[in-house]
Design a protein around this motif. Sequence first.
Motif, short mmCIF file in Angstrom:
data_model
loop_
_atom_site.label_atom_id
_atom_site.label_comp_id
_atom_site.label_asym_id
_atom_site.label_seq_id
_atom_site.Cartn_x
_atom_site.Cartn_y
_atom_site.Cartn_z
N THR A 49 0.86 -1.18 0.00
CA THR A 49 0.00 0.00 0.00
C THR A 49 0.90 1.24 0.00
OG1 THR A 49 -0.13 0.38 2.39
CG2 THR A 49 -1.63 -1.29 1.45
N PRO A 50 0.31 2.43 -0.17
CA PRO A 50 1.13 3.66 -0.18
C PRO A 50 1.61 4.09 1.19
CG PRO A 50 -0.94 3.96 -1.42
CD PRO A 50 -1.07 2.70 -0.63
N MET A 51 1.25 3.41 2.28
CA MET A 51 1.51 3.93 3.61
C MET A 51 3.00 4.10 3.91
SD MET A 51 0.00 2.78 7.34
CE MET A 51 0.87 1.22 7.44
N ILE A 52 3.82 3.09 3.58
CA ILE A 52 5.25 3.19 3.87
C ILE A 52 5.88 4.31 3.05
CG2 ILE A 52 7.47 2.01 3.71
CD1 ILE A 52 6.06 -0.59 4.33
N SER A 53 5.53 4.38 1.79
CA SER A 53 6.06 5.44 0.93
C SER A 53 5.67 6.82 1.46
CB SER A 53 5.55 5.26 -0.51
OG SER A 53 5.98 6.32 -1.33
N SER A 54 4.41 6.97 1.89
CA SER A 54 3.94 8.26 2.42
C SER A 54 4.72 8.65 3.67
CB SER A 54 2.45 8.18 2.73
OG SER A 54 1.69 7.98 1.55
N ALA A 55 4.99 7.65 4.53
CA ALA A 55 5.72 7.93 5.77
C ALA A 55 7.15 8.37 5.50
CB ALA A 55 5.71 6.71 6.68
N LEU A 56 7.68 7.98 4.35
CA LEU A 56 9.06 8.33 3.99
C LEU A 56 9.11 9.50 3.01
CD1 LEU A 56 10.51 4.72 3.62
CD2 LEU A 56 10.89 6.33 5.50
N GLY A 57 8.02 10.24 2.94
CA GLY A 57 8.01 11.44 2.12
C GLY A 57 7.78 11.19 0.65
N GLY A 58 7.17 10.09 0.29
CA GLY A 58 6.86 9.80 -1.10
C GLY A 58 7.92 9.02 -1.85
N VAL A 59 8.95 8.55 -1.13
CA VAL A 59 10.01 7.77 -1.77
C VAL A 59 9.47 6.40 -2.17
CG1 VAL A 59 12.28 6.73 -1.44
CG2 VAL A 59 11.77 8.95 -0.41
N ASP A 60 9.77 5.97 -3.39
CA ASP A 60 9.37 4.63 -3.82
C ASP A 60 10.22 3.58 -3.11
OD1 ASP A 60 7.40 5.49 -5.57
OD2 ASP A 60 8.78 5.67 -7.26
N ILE A 61 9.55 2.58 -2.56
CA ILE A 61 10.23 1.54 -1.79
C ILE A 61 9.97 0.18 -2.43
CG2 ILE A 61 10.42 0.41 0.46
CD1 ILE A 61 11.39 3.26 0.49
N ASP A 62 11.05 -0.58 -2.61
CA ASP A 62 10.92 -1.95 -3.10
C ASP A 62 10.69 -2.87 -1.90
OD1 ASP A 62 11.03 -4.40 -4.35
OD2 ASP A 62 13.18 -4.33 -4.80
N LEU A 63 9.47 -3.38 -1.79
CA LEU A 63 9.11 -4.22 -0.65
C LEU A 63 9.44 -5.69 -0.85
CD1 LEU A 63 5.57 -2.75 0.18
CD2 LEU A 63 7.77 -2.09 1.17
N SER A 64 9.83 -6.06 -2.06
CA SER A 64 9.99 -7.48 -2.37
C SER A 64 11.02 -8.20 -1.48
CB SER A 64 10.35 -7.67 -3.85
OG SER A 64 11.53 -6.98 -4.20
N PRO A 65 12.13 -7.56 -1.07
CA PRO A 65 13.04 -8.28 -0.16
C PRO A 65 12.36 -8.69 1.14
CG PRO A 65 14.16 -6.41 -1.13
CD PRO A 65 12.72 -6.27 -1.49
#
Length: 261
Positions: free
Chosen positions: A187-203
């Motif tokens: 979901t966008p929650m982690i990205s939003s918490a980091l200021g909109g940075v795209d995060i690769d969650l696959s690891p």
Amino acid sequence: MSRLPGKVAVVTGGARGQGAAAARRFVAEGASVVIGDLLADEGKQLAAELGEAAWFQPLDVGDEASWAELATVVQERFGGLDVLVNNAGILHFGALEETSLADYERVVRVNQVGTFLGMRTAVPLMRARGGGSIVNVSSVEGIGGMAMLTAYSATKFAIRGMTKVAAMELGRDGIRVNSVHPGMIDTPMISSALGGVDIDLSPGGQRVAAGRVGTPDDVANLVLFLASDESAYCTGAEFVVDGGATATHSLAGPAHDPRRG
């Protein structure tokens, strides 16, 4: 056969992510849904997509007056309330000693106070209908802590506790209260918490037994079960949807398969 025929539901944080997935499933299963959120453009777009069975209502979950307005809309437009999904939540990353009081209180206001106000608002509406189901979205961080998430974990543990108290108080009114504990969900929650940075969650997904990151639909499937009469004997309980994250502990390393060398 529909699983929520004639039910009226409120989904907070319903404009996107897990909330939007739940709203879509509810409408598909015969419910009318009020989408409560501060994201007006996304909320209105989703309500328009879902048609007459959906309504967008601006909602600040930490504000009593905002909840009172939503209750009036639910009663006047749909005649009552059967299901509440307290899904709205925010995330804050920060070491304990670097977390400001303002940041801590901001997370508490949305996650913890929002859940409290939602349940308190829902009770008289559900009691008038002869019962209902409240689904409080906690987290695996409401079962075990994680570094850098003091405020978030505190609120998710609080939701877990409030759920049990509410279940004890409301059971004789026919109101069931359960908590859902998602793991890593795309979901966008982690990205939003980091200021909109795209995060690769696959690891992170590769570290759990299921071998993947969860989807909003994975959570919506569980929320649907708890909202429906299929879970009529479930209350005060914790339901985990985490791909196996809580099946192990921090001392366990990756499983070794001798067939793979």
